[in-house]
Design a protein around this motif. Sequence first.
Motif, short mmCIF file in Angstrom:
data_model
loop_
_atom_site.label_atom_id
_atom_site.label_comp_id
_atom_site.label_asym_id
_atom_site.label_seq_id
_atom_site.Cartn_x
_atom_site.Cartn_y
_atom_site.Cartn_z
N LYS A 294 28.13 40.62 33.66
CA LYS A 294 28.45 40.66 35.09
C LYS A 294 29.95 40.81 35.32
N HIS A 295 30.28 41.54 36.39
CA HIS A 295 31.66 41.62 36.87
C HIS A 295 31.63 41.40 38.38
N GLN A 296 32.44 40.44 38.84
CA GLN A 296 32.44 40.11 40.27
C GLN A 296 33.66 40.72 40.96
N TYR A 297 33.43 41.14 42.19
CA TYR A 297 34.46 41.76 43.00
C TYR A 297 34.39 41.12 44.38
N PRO A 298 35.19 40.09 44.63
CA PRO A 298 35.02 39.31 45.86
C PRO A 298 35.41 40.04 47.13
N ALA A 299 36.46 40.88 47.07
CA ALA A 299 36.96 41.46 48.32
C ALA A 299 37.71 42.76 48.04
N SER A 300 37.62 43.68 48.99
CA SER A 300 38.50 44.85 49.00
C SER A 300 39.83 44.41 49.60
N VAL A 301 40.93 44.90 49.03
CA VAL A 301 42.26 44.44 49.46
C VAL A 301 43.17 45.64 49.66
N ARG A 302 43.82 45.69 50.80
CA ARG A 302 44.84 46.70 51.06
C ARG A 302 46.15 46.01 51.37
N ARG A 303 47.20 46.41 50.66
CA ARG A 303 48.55 45.87 50.89
C ARG A 303 49.36 46.92 51.65
#
Length: 465
Positions: A294-303
């Motif tokens: 498994k690989h978790q990706y909690p949130a999309s992030v834009r800086r």
Amino acid sequence: MENQVGNRAVVLGGSMGGLLAARVLAGAFREVLVVDRDQLIGVEGPRRGVPHGRHAHGLVARGHQILEAQFPGLTDELVGAGVRPGDFNGDIRWYVNGQRLRPSRSGLISVPATRPVLEYHIRNRVQAIPNVTFLERHDILGLSASPDGARVTGARVRAPGSDEEQVLAADLVVDTTGRGSRTPAWLEELGYARPEEEKIKIGLAYTTRHYRLDHDPFAPDLAFIPAPTPDFPRGAFFYRLPGDDNRVELSLTGMLGDHPPTDPEGFTEFARSLPVPEIYETIKDAPAIDEPVKHQYPASVRRHYERLSRFPAGLLVLGDAVCSFNPLYAQGMTVTALESLVLERHLETGGIPDPRAYFRDISREVDSPWDFSAGADLGYAGVEGKRTAKIRFANAYVARLQRAAVDDAELTNAFIRVAGLIDQPPALMRPRNILRVLRAGKAHPAAGTPSVPTADPDHDLGKAA
């Protein structure tokens, strides 16, 4: 070297963003040094610095076009490594809500290489550039700067097993270290503001397992892709691995904490729950090569670096370190490639790129794919965020278009072109596409489904088209 603007550029991070940055920097600097904490040279499989490399990756059509232009003959190399290219529409079985979108020839090439295979071949190409050097297995500690902090003058690194810090002097430092980038903290240390961050919490996870089959379930196609939707939020990427040994990769996806299990029985049952039974029927009795991972990706992030009023000279940021997209939409590598073209254009002016002008330009490349993916994610009731009239309109319209595309290959192609970053999203609302969507709705009305909203001041169809 056609246009030398400096002696040395240092690239922090050796993944796709770093490789693409090194490729364009090599034409403008006497030396380009790529630094990474992992071993890079000769590595053909997944590595620690790219934990998501064990899972399905997609290079959409525009990304393939850029890579082939930057590394001519790359597609032929991948074919030689056992990758089987095909058409993005005609050779992939796209499913939405359990229904297959009608296929046709899009003319866009799909190259279903795994991330390690793709990265290996691009790395070999970059390694062959005479003025590019890789500094492997070095920890990146931070930046060096002028006494007043106005200019970044290099990067501080440390070799494995050493307590001694080394300073790599540079005319330009490019941070391509991904979503874990420490540039915001480094800016703060130098007396600058951190960039504003925009987050879309999606609670996504991939769980992947590999099988060896005694037959080819895809023939004559390349892959089965049931795309997740708010109505059927579980999805999958199921495709043939490079080579002729009948190995396949199945990545199951789940949003908002509904994660595919890592125990074999739970993994198989999750596959059974998909609205495309062919996947479960293919793998239920197939011999597995490995255990689910498994690989978790909690949130999309834009800086939003483009919003900063001050930024030190000699430092740029590229790739996931600027914007990390929901991987379900397979935009990340392609947007990184687009950003590398922006970097190339700025280098062609004959000087070290001005950071603020550079960030304004890459922001324009990020805007459309970010709006596309973030807006689609807000179609899920459990995803937090403001749902503007524009977002509600777009989600309702795209859902109608996808239903119509089950019987209309032209609409499938229109959607594939936008998803592949060939066309901008407003192309979906060209008059001929709107008419086809409306006709399909009249011919096959779906109970309880939203109608196409009329245009409003927030979203004028005439302007969008």
